[in-house]
Motif scaffolding. Structure first.
Motif, mmCIF file in Angstrom:
data_model
loop_
_atom_site.group_PDB
_atom_site.id
_atom_site.type_symbol
_atom_site.label_atom_id
_atom_site.label_comp_id
_atom_site.label_asym_id
_atom_site.label_seq_id
_atom_site.Cartn_x
_atom_site.Cartn_y
_atom_site.Cartn_z
ATOM 1 N N MET A 76 4.566 10.944 2.664
ATOM 2 C CA MET A 76 4.432 12.241 1.997
ATOM 3 C C MET A 76 3.135 12.365 1.199
ATOM 4 O O MET A 76 2.560 13.446 1.110
ATOM 5 N N ALA A 77 2.663 11.276 0.605
ATOM 6 C CA ALA A 77 1.453 11.343 -0.218
ATOM 7 C C ALA A 77 0.185 11.300 0.617
ATOM 8 O O ALA A 77 -0.870 11.754 0.172
ATOM 9 N N GLY A 78 0.270 10.732 1.833
ATOM 10 C CA GLY A 78 -0.910 10.605 2.671
ATOM 11 C C GLY A 78 -1.842 9.498 2.239
ATOM 12 O O GLY A 78 -3.000 9.444 2.675
ATOM 13 N N ARG A 79 -1.373 8.603 1.392
ATOM 14 C CA ARG A 79 -2.162 7.448 0.964
ATOM 15 C C ARG A 79 -1.198 6.289 0.728
ATOM 16 O O ARG A 79 0.003 6.489 0.557
ATOM 17 N N PRO A 80 -1.709 5.059 0.695
ATOM 18 C CA PRO A 80 -0.794 3.920 0.603
ATOM 19 C C PRO A 80 -0.114 3.806 -0.749
ATOM 20 O O PRO A 80 -0.663 4.195 -1.785
ATOM 21 N N ALA A 81 1.074 3.237 -0.728
ATOM 22 C CA ALA A 81 1.682 2.650 -1.911
ATOM 23 C C ALA A 81 1.572 1.141 -1.769
ATOM 24 O O ALA A 81 1.358 0.618 -0.672
ATOM 25 N N ALA A 82 1.720 0.448 -2.895
ATOM 26 C CA ALA A 82 1.775 -1.003 -2.867
ATOM 27 C C ALA A 82 3.226 -1.451 -3.030
ATOM 28 O O ALA A 82 4.062 -0.726 -3.571
ATOM 29 N N PRO A 107 0.557 3.695 6.004
ATOM 30 C CA PRO A 107 -0.279 2.759 5.252
ATOM 31 C C PRO A 107 0.494 2.148 4.081
ATOM 32 O O PRO A 107 0.974 2.850 3.187
ATOM 33 N N VAL A 108 0.649 0.837 4.092
ATOM 34 C CA VAL A 108 1.332 0.103 3.019
ATOM 35 C C VAL A 108 0.497 -1.133 2.694
ATOM 36 O O VAL A 108 0.005 -1.809 3.600
ATOM 37 N N VAL A 109 0.342 -1.417 1.400
ATOM 38 C CA VAL A 109 -0.330 -2.634 0.952
ATOM 39 C C VAL A 109 0.715 -3.519 0.287
ATOM 40 O O VAL A 109 1.204 -3.216 -0.803
ATOM 41 N N ASN A 110 1.083 -4.615 0.954
ATOM 42 C CA ASN A 110 2.014 -5.580 0.375
ATOM 43 C C ASN A 110 1.259 -6.585 -0.484
ATOM 44 O O ASN A 110 0.271 -7.152 -0.038
ATOM 45 N N ILE A 111 1.761 -6.806 -1.694
ATOM 46 C CA ILE A 111 1.295 -7.911 -2.520
ATOM 47 C C ILE A 111 2.459 -8.900 -2.579
ATOM 48 O O ILE A 111 3.530 -8.581 -3.112
ATOM 49 N N VAL A 112 2.265 -10.069 -2.017
ATOM 50 C CA VAL A 112 3.333 -11.066 -1.951
ATOM 51 C C VAL A 112 2.912 -12.284 -2.766
ATOM 52 O O VAL A 112 1.926 -12.954 -2.424
ATOM 53 N N GLY A 113 3.641 -12.554 -3.826
ATOM 54 C CA GLY A 113 3.317 -13.703 -4.650
ATOM 55 C C GLY A 113 3.559 -15.012 -3.924
ATOM 56 O O GLY A 113 4.406 -15.106 -3.030
ATOM 57 N N ASP A 114 2.807 -16.031 -4.318
ATOM 58 C CA ASP A 114 2.982 -17.371 -3.741
ATOM 59 C C ASP A 114 2.814 -18.395 -4.864
ATOM 60 O O ASP A 114 2.323 -18.080 -5.962
ATOM 61 N N ALA A 161 -5.331 -0.601 5.506
ATOM 62 C CA ALA A 161 -4.068 0.140 5.505
ATOM 63 C C ALA A 161 -4.291 1.620 5.789
ATOM 64 O O ALA A 161 -3.510 2.251 6.517
ATOM 65 N N LYS A 162 -5.348 2.185 5.242
ATOM 66 C CA LYS A 162 -5.620 3.609 5.439
ATOM 67 C C LYS A 162 -6.017 3.932 6.873
ATOM 68 O O LYS A 162 -5.841 5.060 7.333
ATOM 69 N N PRO A 164 -8.585 4.548 10.196
ATOM 70 C CA PRO A 164 -7.600 5.076 11.143
ATOM 71 C C PRO A 164 -6.784 3.983 11.841
ATOM 72 O O PRO A 164 -7.185 2.826 11.816
ATOM 73 N N ALA A 165 -5.680 4.434 12.409
ATOM 74 C CA ALA A 165 -4.580 3.568 12.790
ATOM 75 C C ALA A 165 -4.004 2.965 11.523
ATOM 76 O O ALA A 165 -4.104 1.759 11.262
ATOM 77 N N ALA A 166 -3.436 3.842 10.660
ATOM 78 C CA ALA A 166 -2.826 3.402 9.408
ATOM 79 C C ALA A 166 -1.798 2.315 9.695
ATOM 80 O O ALA A 166 -1.084 2.370 10.697
ATOM 81 N N GLN A 167 -1.719 1.334 8.804
ATOM 82 C CA GLN A 167 -0.930 0.152 9.105
ATOM 83 C C GLN A 167 -0.518 -0.571 7.834
ATOM 84 O O GLN A 167 -0.895 -0.189 6.723
ATOM 85 N N VAL A 168 0.248 -1.641 8.024
ATOM 86 C CA VAL A 168 0.684 -2.495 6.931
ATOM 87 C C VAL A 168 -0.323 -3.625 6.754
ATOM 88 O O VAL A 168 -0.667 -4.322 7.716
ATOM 89 N N ALA A 169 -0.797 -3.791 5.526
ATOM 90 C CA ALA A 169 -1.697 -4.892 5.187
ATOM 91 C C ALA A 169 -1.019 -5.751 4.126
ATOM 92 O O ALA A 169 -0.473 -5.223 3.158
ATOM 93 N N THR A 170 -1.042 -7.060 4.297
ATOM 94 C CA THR A 170 -0.353 -7.968 3.373
ATOM 95 C C THR A 170 -1.341 -8.907 2.715
ATOM 96 O O THR A 170 -2.039 -9.678 3.385
ATOM 97 N N LEU A 171 -1.388 -8.828 1.381
ATOM 98 C CA LEU A 171 -2.240 -9.682 0.562
ATOM 99 C C LEU A 171 -1.339 -10.699 -0.140
ATOM 100 O O LEU A 171 -0.462 -10.323 -0.920
#
Length: 535
Positions: A76-82, A107-114, A161-162, A164-171
């Motif tokens: 709905m926002a047209g931009r990624p959430a984290a 578009p999603v930006v995952n922040i995964v703790g380690d 993530a944005k 083109p070809a919006a996608q999931v990116a995991t940091l």
């Protein structure tokens, strides 16, 4: 036995640690909402939220809620959430809705703790191969090894993530990379990547097909389905050329209702989809995939394209959909004004006992203009598309990847993205139990989400699929695996426990009154609608 390495547990200046540089980089790149279920390894990120007030943290009690909400927000926002997830196990809990986000092109930006880098050698109880877990749903995965690398990696994650070809990116965020000093500080946003250019030869072939006297079908999805103007252009091309236009079965977002063009969706059941595609000699794909059956069935086709049909893949997720459509429209001399517009047409106001059919009608006659309609009603939602086709203009969000448990989180994220718009979620009983914790987040954030919970006390779709896959009618033990009636679920009590006002209805009069009640006051509401299964 190795000797433990003594490492500092905090940077000399925590105000410029890796976590703060990370969050500031995200905010500067337009990512200012984080759906979080944090743990010990993410505490410095959590603490840094107070140092970067522009980042809104939204707490989820389960990782599948966080990932599904990030999907709904971005659609709905047209931009990624984290998202903020705790180690590999937390990422694993969120995978189903990350799968849906990947299929939606969200578009999603995952922040995964380690664990801290110096702690990895000890194989602590929660240690796992996070990168391998992430790759199944992510197009980009990085694990910075030093605080100075973190902000640059975050900027790249947002850029990827944005699309083109919006996608999931995991940091992946090691704890010491988060708490360590970040001398370089935040990094400026990276420029957007250019879309793939339009292939003039493919456009020419599609124009030739449209100008021929052979049956041609246009199948749209992705960004075209979400944009009323692009959708109207596609429908205008069909109107001028005599082609037919269909939308993919489960679009991520579909603009529909009165004042917009009306586009039929491709059927879920392979047999119905084949009937819609039958006779097509040319199939033009616009920001969607070539149609295939959702599952394999004995003696039934998996590839649904008719034999001998020529497929023209005009533009994919990484291409410029608007430019490709404009080129196609110019080739056949069409515009968005050539498309017929849907009139306001509502079904009769239903009365009497609830059925799946009348439930859809009740939603249609009470649907407010600008509603975000989230559909995970499954079999109880089969009549929703027809009933709401002529309802006031609204956006429809669908279950893109087929992994159930998306509806409640998707609605939650959509409401965070669009606080000025009502959100109506049509949810089914079995799917709701995957992510009921979303109700708590809706209450905590005071989100304007009304959930119509279709309780038919059955995994009804599986009753249907049992016979379709050739497994027979099933005996008592088999049927018991789809039966939710013997231990009935009480969704009114469940919603109340999460802080969401709720009531139960079994008539159309009761449902309409409850919908009007929910619309009359702010905050979340749940309506448990007792409906008979249609299968």
């Amino acid at each position: 036995m190795s000797t433990p390495v003594n490492e500092p547990v905090a940077a000399a200046d925590p105000s410029i640690n890796g976590a703060r540089a990370l969050i500031r980089t995200l905010v500067d790149a337009g990512v200012n909402v984080c759906f979080a279920n944090p743990g010990t390894s993410e505490m410095h990120f959590v603490a840094a939220l107070d140092e970067v007030p522009e980042m809104r943290g939204v707490l989820a009690l389960f990782e599948g809620v966080a990932t599904g909400a990030a999907d709904g927000y971005a659609r709905m926002a047209g931009r990624p959430a984290a998202t903020l997830l705790h180690l590999g196990s937390g990422l694993g809990n969120g995978l189903a809705n990350l799968h849906n986000a990947r299929r939606a092109g969200t578009p999603v930006v995952n922040i995964v703790g380690d664990h801290a880098t110096h702690h990895k050698q000890y194989d602590a109880p929660l240690d796992s191969d996070i990168e391998s877990i992430a790759r199944g749903v992510s197009s980009w995965v990085r694990t910075p090894q030093a605080p100075g690398e973190l902000a640059a990696a975050a900027a790249e994650a947002v850029q990827v993530a944005k699309g083109p070809a919006a996608q999931v990116a995991t940091l992946i965020l090691p704890a010491d990379v988060s708490w360590g000093a970040a001398p370089s500080g935040p990094v400026a946003p990276l420029p957007p990547k250019a879309p793939a250019p339009v292939d003039s030869e493919v456009v020419a072939g599609a124009v030739s097909a449209l100008q021929s006297d052979r049956p041609t079908l246009i199948l749209i999805g992705g960004r075209v389905a979400a944009d009323p103007a692009l959708l109207a252009t596609a429908a205008g091309i069909a109107a001028v050329s005599g082609a037919r236009v269909l939308c993919e079965t489960f679009p991520a977002r579909l603009a529909r209702g009165a004042g917009r063009v009306s586009v039929e969706r491709l059927g879920y059941l392979a047999e119905f989809a084949q009937m819609q595609l039958d006779g097509a000699e040319h199939l033009i794909l616009i920001d969607t995939r070539s149609p295939v059956s959702f599952f394999a069935y004995p003696d039934k086709a998996s590839d649904l394209v008719p034999a001998g049909c020529h497929v023209h893949d005009l533009v994919g997720p990484s291409g410029d959909a608007a430019a490709a459509l404009a080129a196609l429209a110019a080739g056949v001399k069409a515009s968005e004004t050539d498309a017929p517009v849907q009139d306001l047409v509502l079904p009769a106001r239903p009365s009497g006992p609830l059925t799946a059919d009348t439930l859809a009608a009740a939603i249609a006659v009470t649907l407010a203009e600008g509603t975000i309609l989230v559909d995970e009603g499954n079999t109880s939602g089969l009549f929703l598309a027809g009933a709401t086709a002529g309802a006031p203009a609204h956006d429809l969000l669908c279950l893109t990847g087929g992994a159930i448990g998306i509806g409640l989180p998707l609605a939650t994220g959509a409401a965070v993205a669009c606080p000025d718009r009502p959100v109506l979620c049509l949810e089914s009983d079995g799917s709701a139990m995957y992510t009921p914790q979303a109700l708590w987040t809706q209450a905590r954030e005071n989100l304007n989400v009304t959930t119509v919970l279709c309780n038919n006390r059955s995994y009804a779709v599986l009753n249907m699929e049992l016979g379709r896959v050739g497994a027979g009618a099933g005996g008592p033990k088999a049927r018991a695996m789809f039966n939710l009636a013997e231990t009935p679920l009480d969704f009114v009590s469940l919603a109340g426990a999460c802080g969401v006002p709720a009531e139960r209805v079994d008539t159309n009069e009761g449902l309409i009154a409850a919908l009007e009640w929910a619309q009359s006051e702010p905050g979340p509401h749940l309506i448990e609608a007792l409906v008979p299964p249609i299968v």
